[in-house]
Design a protein around this motif. Structure first.
Motif, PDB file in Angstrom:
ATOM      1  N   UNK A  60       8.639 -23.789  -7.491  1.00 53.56           N
ATOM      2  CA  UNK A  60       9.536 -22.658  -7.250  1.00 53.56           C
ATOM      3  C   UNK A  60       9.141 -21.885  -5.987  1.00 53.56           C
ATOM      4  N   UNK A  61      10.020 -20.986  -5.599  1.00 57.26           N
ATOM      5  CA  UNK A  61       9.759 -20.076  -4.483  1.00 57.26           C
ATOM      6  C   UNK A  61       8.595 -19.160  -4.852  1.00 57.26           C
ATOM      7  N   UNK A  62       7.640 -18.995  -3.918  1.00 57.77           N
ATOM      8  CA  UNK A  62       6.415 -18.262  -4.257  1.00 57.77           C
ATOM      9  C   UNK A  62       6.102 -17.086  -3.356  1.00 57.77           C
ATOM     10  N   UNK A  63       6.857 -16.887  -2.268  1.00 54.11           N
ATOM     11  CA  UNK A  63       6.470 -15.826  -1.341  1.00 54.11           C
ATOM     12  C   UNK A  63       6.657 -14.447  -1.954  1.00 54.11           C
ATOM     13  N   UNK A  64       5.665 -13.589  -1.710  1.00 49.98           N
ATOM     14  CA  UNK A  64       5.718 -12.212  -2.189  1.00 49.98           C
ATOM     15  C   UNK A  64       5.514 -11.263  -1.006  1.00 49.98           C
ATOM     16  N   UNK A 118       9.940 -25.598   2.337  1.00 49.05           N
ATOM     17  CA  UNK A 118      10.985 -24.890   1.575  1.00 49.05           C
ATOM     18  C   UNK A 118      10.744 -23.386   1.507  1.00 49.05           C
ATOM     19  N   UNK A 119       9.484 -22.943   1.497  1.00 48.05           N
ATOM     20  CA  UNK A 119       9.201 -21.519   1.354  1.00 48.05           C
ATOM     21  C   UNK A 119       9.765 -20.733   2.541  1.00 48.05           C
ATOM     22  N   UNK A 120       9.449 -21.198   3.765  1.00 50.85           N
ATOM     23  CA  UNK A 120       9.910 -20.443   4.938  1.00 50.85           C
ATOM     24  C   UNK A 120      11.412 -20.597   5.158  1.00 50.85           C
TER      25      UNK A 120
END
Length: 875
Positions: A60-64, A118-120
């Motif tokens: 899953x998306x993880x950036x905080x 995928x995150x960026x």
């Protein structure tokens, strides 16, 4: 090959956001080994009628906020470049994106799988959504412009219309952002990222500058450079993903297992995700899923399974199934079944007939038995055993744990015992009896009824296991007594109380000496035994009071066991041993014993803890036979006899209580004629003229427990440190008065005055003082670091303790050099000589030394230094 260069440029998917300048990076495209790499921007990457798809095997998306804040800082730096018309200045390098052909790749449209990045990419698309929604209030055309140019494929239907499609768990939240349907605070990281950019844009928007938000949009699309790496259709996209993302374990083992599973499911992935994987994720959190993967591996491989190599273990399993999607689906189906079983173990439903057994194991923190419990739940689901048989089997497991705890048997081999049993147990057997027999061999030390009675009488129960386990045993005993008054025994305010107190007073010495016995020896033998322990919510009030005072308090308790104690006229050896026998009867009735038919003679005593304790003694330290006897629940004489008859490492460091070498000491080698005093002096031990070892170098029972890493030590340290912030000011005042009274009584008015002045000095510097709620009165000058309390010393009625053992796990004093500096600073005080061997223990300083102005001044300076070090580390 070119992917190596891509990896060097790539940002970790799970690591904190990092950016870089592209000035020194080769800008030309490259093509080697079937892979193509070229520089690109977000605008070029998402243009045309195409879709970027995050596959099922991605997490899953993880950036905080930390990663988002850094990205925003880099964006605004580039905005400043545009505002100053410095278009020739270097753009910002964001990282690499690895793409592989997707299933919908065709001449009319293209779909690409995001192997890495995928995150960026998700973050940039969410930022575009935020810009669109920020602009639309003043420029309604922004909605259609940004949507059709960057966010959607206007003429596609369903999920094909989104230019970026995240993995399944994030799709709902992401589509809500693209569709403008997100409203208010989000409960997902995707939604949080969108709201972050909305907030940043509101702050950044300058009414006097009509072009500032347009510059942000331009930077997102054209000045955040990416290296695009394209994988040929024949290449294995997952293998490339694994090589990129497995380095340094940036993905969790569960992530890697999931990725591998769906790599093996090119056509049935969505079905397996919907039917099995998503339900597993709905049942269990990330930590429990990791536990599930380990348990499944144990049931397949037994003792070969390793917690830190779960991914490789599952990879081996999946390799045997590769080539058959139906068999991979069966694997996922089995995972889902096991997940339901683990959910029952971790959160047993009240309607389960064996729920109380499962709750006991969870509270006991008995995760080592979970493989066996998983097997039992499997047998139950397959109708091999019923609820009654399962309950009986769990009763034997519970008894095995409890009786061994009471007998002080080490837990080091529990994992191996239950792994082996889980694999070997067969459904065709009489399962409960098979478990009982398998756990009964004498070498496993499951105490018989006769052994248990003796252990309850003599073993120092207070030093065995975790505090929660000790309380659980006492709770079960109390519940079996059938109290008519309902008491919440799970209440954290209910603690373990020593009826005969740990710190003796003149009244108690007189009480114990009534029968002509050696009161001091009786105290050491009995104080920590089960017969002297009970549960109470009034630990601090009971304190070291006389039995007459305690008896009145216990008589008003709602607990039957306390009322039974209060029925006694006095509390000494006879009463404690009588209660020990009654409690042993209860324990035997609650927890059935082993199958003894094949035992022959009774099992010998387990001396493992004694051997470990003696072996752990550092050079230049000593302990006594009495200390070891208290630790293992024995008498000093059998301890001495055993050490004299069995070779044990460091046995020469065990002395009499007065610090002298025992007359009966002999080296294990009969030909060894060394003088033991000379050996000890050469190791650094200091003796006085009478041949007594320095008290400063003595290792106490608690310090031995610390050296061994016994669980109870961590519990005691945390209990003493945290106190109870919910206490009222009146209750805190009572604790303060109790401490000062005991301090004055046991250390004298001069020492008490010095401690009081030290505490006032600490408060004047902005520090806090917390008073202990346990029976042994104490207080500590504390400072909060990251939500936890830190202190350089803790004051007791007779001594001041230096908690090196606690500090070694707390920043900044997890640095050994800082703890050594603390030791040296304290040793500047006259009469204080803390040996280096105690740098990870809890050495005491006599409070009477504090009455000296020279010592007092050193301690004040140490406290000031300690506060300065902690404050700097927080900054």
């Amino acid at each position: 090959m070119i992917v190596a260069a891509g990896q060097a440029l790539r940002l970790p998917v799970s690591a904190p956001y990092l950016g870089a300048s592209l000035g020194s990076i080769e800008r030309s495209g490259d093509e080697r080994d079937g892979m193509k790499a070229n520089e690109t921007t977000l605008r070029k990457l998402i243009q045309g009628d195409q879709q970027l798809l995050v596959p099922l095997y991605q997490r899953q998306y993880t950036w905080e906020r930390p990663q988002l804040t850094q990205l925003w800082s880099d964006i605004t730096a580039q905005v400043d470049v545009l505002a100053e018309h410095r278009q020739d200045a270097p753009s910002h390098f964001l990282g690499s994106v690895v793409l592989a052909p997707g299933p919908e790749l065709a001449p009319s449209r293209s779909q690409w799988i995001i192997v890495d990045g995928q995150q960026r990419l998700t973050t940039l698309m969410l930022a575009l959504c935020a810009i669109r929604d920020h602009l639309v209030a003043e420029d309604p055309t922004a909605l259609e412009r940004i949507n059709e140019l960057h966010l959607i494929n206007k003429f596609q239907q369903g999920e094909l219309r989104y230019r970026l499609l995240p993995t399944q768990a994030d799709r709902t939240a992401f589509k809500a952002c693209v569709d403008g349907a997100i409203d208010g605070k989000s409960d997902s990281l995707v939604g949080n990222a969108y709201q972050f950019f909305r907030g940043m844009l509101r702050e950044f928007d300058d009414p006097a500058d009509p072009h500032d938000i347009a510059r942000v949009e331009s930077v997102l699309l054209d000045r955040l450079n990416l290296v695009q790496i394209l994988v040929e259709r024949d290449d294995n996209a997952f293998r490339i993903f694994e090589s990129i993302n497995n380095t340094g374990m940036r993905l969790s083992q569960v992530d890697l297992i999931r990725n591998y599973v769906f790599m093996c499911l090119p056509t049935r992935g969505q079905h397996v995700y919907d039917e099995y994987w998503k339900p597993i994720q709905d049942l269990l959190d990330a930590k429990a899923m990791e536990q599930l993967m380990y348990l499944v591996l144990v049931l397949k491989e037994g003792g070969e399974a390793q917690y830190n190599a779960v991914y490789r273990g599952h990879q081996r399993l999946l390799l045997t199934l590769s080539g058959s999607e139906s068999r991979i689906e069966e694997y996922a189906q089995d995972l889902y079944r096991r997940a339901r079983h683990l959910k029952q173990i971790l959160f047993p439903a009240d309607d389960l007939p064996f729920a109380e057994r499962l709750r006991f194991l969870k509270e006991w923190q008995a995760s080592t038995v979970y493989p066996l419990v998983m097997r039992l739940l499997e047998f139950r689901e397959d109708d091999h055993i019923g609820d009654e048989e399962l309950n009986e089997a769990l009763a034997y497991v519970e008894s095995f744990l409890v009786r061994r705890l009471i007998a002080g048997v080490t837990t080091g081999n529990l994992n191996r015992i239950f792994q082996r049993l889980a694999v070997q147990l067969a459904a065709e057997e009489e399962v409960p009896q098979a478990i009982r027999v398998a756990l009964s061999p004498a070498r496993l030390y499951w105490p018989s009824d006769a052994q248990l009675r003796e252990e309850v009488r003599s073993r120092a129960f207070y030093w065995q296991g975790r505090t929660v386990q000790q309380k659980l045993v006492l709770r079960r005993i109390e519940e079996s007594l059938g109290s008519k008054e309902r008491v919440d025994l799970a209440d954290k305010r209910i603690t373990i109380e020593h009826v005969l107190p740990q710190s003796m007073t003149a009244d108690w010495l007189s009480e114990l000496a009534t029968g002509g016995d050696d009161a001091d020896l009786l105290h050491r033998q009995l104080v920590h035994t089960l017969g002297n322990l009970t549960l109470s919510g009034y630990n601090s009030e009971l304190s070291n009071n006389s039995f007459a005072a305690k008896r009145e308090q216990l008589g008003h308790s709602g607990l039957v066991m306390n009322q039974e104690i209060a029925a006694c006229e006095r509390w000494g050896k006879a009463e404690i041993l009588t209660r020990s026998d009654r409690l042993a009867d209860r324990v035997i009735a609650i927890w059935p014993g082993p199958e003894e038919s094949g035992w022959g003679s009774s099992a010998s005593r387990d001396w493992t803890l004694l051997h470990s304790a003696v072996a752990a003694l550092p050079a230049a330290t000593w302990t006594s036979y009495s200390d070891l006897a208290e630790l293992i629940g024995s008498h000093p004489v059998p301890v001495g006899v055993h050490l004299a008859s069995v070779p044990v490492l460091n046995a020469h460091r065990v002395l009499t209580r007065s610090g002298q070498v025992s007359d009966s000491f002999r080296w294990a080698d009969p030909d060894d004629d060394r003088d033991v005093y000379e050996v000890l002096r050469a190791e650094g031990l200091i003796f006085d003229e009478a041949g007594r070892a320095s008290a400063d170098q003595h290792i106490s029972v608690r310090e031995i427990a610390e050296l061994l890493g016994l669980p109870i030590v961590a519990d005691l340290a945390e209990t003493e440190t945290t106190g109870d912030e919910s206490l009222s000011p009146q209750a805190m005042t009572t604790l303060e008065q109790r401490f000062m009274n005991q301090l004055n009584e046991q250390s004298g008015p001069q020492a008490a005055g010095a401690v009081q002045r030290l505490l006032e000095h600490w408060r004047s510097r902005g520090g806090e003082v917390q008073y202990g709620t346990s029976a042994n009165a104490s207080c500590a000058p504390v400072i909060k670091v990251g939500g936890r309390l830190l202190y350089a010393m803790r004051f007791y009625p007779k001594t001041t303790e230096i908690p090196f053992g606690l500090l070694r796990n707390r920043k900044p004093f997890n640095d050994p050099a800082l703890r050594e500096e603390l030791r040296q600073r304290l040793n500047d005080a006259p009469g204080v000589d803390i040996p280096v061997a105690k740098l990870e223990l809890y050495p005491p300083i006599k409070n009477t030394l504090l009455a000296s102005i020279a010592v007092y001044d050193v301690v004040v300076a140490v406290l000031d230094w300690f506060m300065a070090k902690v404050t700097v580390s927080e900054d």
